[in-house]
Design an enzyme around this catalytic site. Structure first.
Site, mmCIF file in Angstrom:
data_model
loop_
_atom_site.group_PDB
_atom_site.id
_atom_site.type_symbol
_atom_site.label_atom_id
_atom_site.label_comp_id
_atom_site.label_asym_id
_atom_site.label_seq_id
_atom_site.Cartn_x
_atom_site.Cartn_y
_atom_site.Cartn_z
ATOM 1 C CG HIS A 53 5.843 2.113 -5.395
ATOM 2 N ND1 HIS A 53 5.578 3.212 -4.623
ATOM 3 C CD2 HIS A 53 4.642 1.711 -5.874
ATOM 4 C CE1 HIS A 53 4.280 3.461 -4.646
ATOM 5 N NE2 HIS A 53 3.695 2.562 -5.407
ATOM 6 C CB ALA A 73 -0.933 -0.046 1.203
ATOM 7 N NE ARG A 74 0.783 6.046 -1.680
ATOM 8 C CZ ARG A 74 0.482 5.440 -2.837
ATOM 9 N NH1 ARG A 74 0.864 4.197 -3.054
ATOM 10 N NH2 ARG A 74 -0.158 6.079 -3.788
ATOM 11 C CD GLU A 99 7.996 4.137 -2.463
ATOM 12 O OE1 GLU A 99 7.708 4.545 -3.599
ATOM 13 O OE2 GLU A 99 7.251 3.422 -1.774
HETATM 14 C C1 8YV Z 1 1.983 3.466 -8.956
HETATM 15 C C2 8YV Z 1 0.612 3.658 -6.769
HETATM 16 O O1 8YV Z 1 3.290 3.029 -8.750
HETATM 17 O O2 8YV Z 1 -1.586 3.281 -7.502
HETATM 18 C C3 8YV Z 1 -0.858 3.848 -6.710
HETATM 19 O O3 8YV Z 1 -1.321 4.603 -5.835
HETATM 20 O O4 8YV Z 1 1.314 4.093 -5.947
HETATM 21 C C4 8YV Z 1 1.213 2.857 -7.866
HETATM 22 O O5 8YV Z 1 0.359 1.994 -8.466
HETATM 23 C C5 8YV Z 1 2.075 4.876 -9.272
HETATM 24 O O6 8YV Z 1 0.917 5.585 -9.113
HETATM 25 C C6 8YV Z 1 2.577 4.969 -10.711
HETATM 26 O O7 8YV Z 1 2.421 6.179 -11.257
#
Ligand code: 8YV
Length: 317
Positions: free
Chosen positions: A282, A234-235, A264
């Site tokens: 990620h 997730a985060r 990151e």
């Molecule tokens: C992507 C993400 O790496 O969906 C999300 O919130 O963090 C990831 O899927 C990112 O948004 C790619 O641009």
């Protein structure tokens, strides 16, 4: 004249970039040396922003784009965008909800298998020639079974449900926590995160991080226990990373599979040398399939907004 779009991080699908280039003048802020000067020069003409889930956009930058009509997040997380701020300005914010569910869930399962079965350790052992040097079957310790492990899921949204569905196929009993019980989910709801951690073998983070910073701390990791694993797709900021490093160092938990980090690409140095940890950069949505579907949703959001329509799935308007 083509509308001006500001792109805050790259899109990796050539066909999506081609279509963007055909329809818009795309300004790639991430390629600019002096970003501030670039915004000073072009900010007034920008009608749309493309950003990533993790990158988001600052309020300061939004305020410097007076002609902005849409923020299209190429991702599902909107924790790096101040939705209230955008809403107050009438700016639609869209996310690629649903486009990446399967791949994020697949990676969560992959990380669970990888940490339990020490797949990366085994891979290194063979590739570095250590197996040949040390062919004794006991050169690597026994790993742990994944099938049947009790899986605790934090966040029973689309991704959490997809993880649960997959883990069920491995015979894993599922429990979950969320802000509320989901009436359409057959799994056990555990309102308290500590209790969830105490009652599971693998704690999987699949929650939005808008309001949940640092929920996995030393107490939760202690509750997970010395045979427990943490998996995070997730985060990074859901976890107190220093507590996680300490828990792993002192064996308070058995291992972790991590796709996301607080800062990151700066991964805590202590994690890099740990066998009991499997790390990814990620990458949960980084498949051709997800990124193509996400890119198409970004294209749709831009074209709807710039045609004066409310973009489908706008979270703020
Ligand atoms: C992507 C993400 O790496 O969906 C999300 O919130 O963090 C990831 O899927 C990112 O948004 C790619 O641009």
């Amino acid at each position: 004249m083509k509308p001006n779009i500001l792109q805050l991080n790259p899109i990796l699908v050539p066909a999506i970039n081609d279509t963007l280039g055909e329809r818009y003048t795309v300004h790639r802020l991430f390629e600019q040396h002096d970003k501030d000067a670039f915004i000073r020069e072009h900010g007034a003409s920008i009608r749309g922003v493309i950003t990533g889930g993790h990158t988001g956009i600052s309020n300061d930058l939004i305020a410097r784009l007076p002609a902005l009509e849409v923020i299209a997040v190429n991702g599902v997380g909107t924790d790096a965008v101040d939705l209230a701020f955008a809403r107050a300005r009438g700016i639609p914010v869209t996310a690629t909800v649903g486009a990446l569910t399967e791949d994020v869930a697949d990676l969560a399962i992959g990380l669970m298998l990888a940490v339990c079965r020490a797949i990366c350790t085994g891979n290194d052992f063979v590739k570095t020639g250590n197996w040949k040097k040390n062919p004794h079957p006991g050169a690597l310790p026994l790993s742990r079974r994944f099938s049947g492990k009790r899986v605790g899921i934090v966040g029973m949204g689309k991704v959490g449900r997809a993880i649960a569905q997959r883990a069920c196929a491995f015979g894993c009993p599922i429990a979950y926590t969320d802000l509320r019980r989901m009436e359409d989910v057959p799994h056990q709801f555990v309102p308290d995160l500590l209790a969830l951690a105490r009652g599971c073998d693998i704690l999987v983070l699949a929650a939005a991080a808008d309001k949940a910073q640092g929920i996995v701390d030393a107490a939760v990791l202690d509750a997970l226990g010395k045979d427990g694993y943490l998996v995070n797709v997730a985060r990074g900021k859901l976890v107190v990373e220093s507590d996680l490093v300490e828990a792993l160092s002192k064996g308070a938990i058995a291992g972790a599979g991590l796709d996301v980090f607080v800062d990151e690409p700066n991964v805590p140095a202590a994690l890099l040398g740990m066998d009991r940890v499997v790390l990814q950069a990620h990458r949960a949505s980084a498949t051709v399939e997800s990124r193509t579907a996400m890119g198409e949703m970004v294209l749709a959001s831009l074209s709807q907004a710039l045609a004066g329509q409310r973009p489908e799935g706008s979270l703020t308007t």
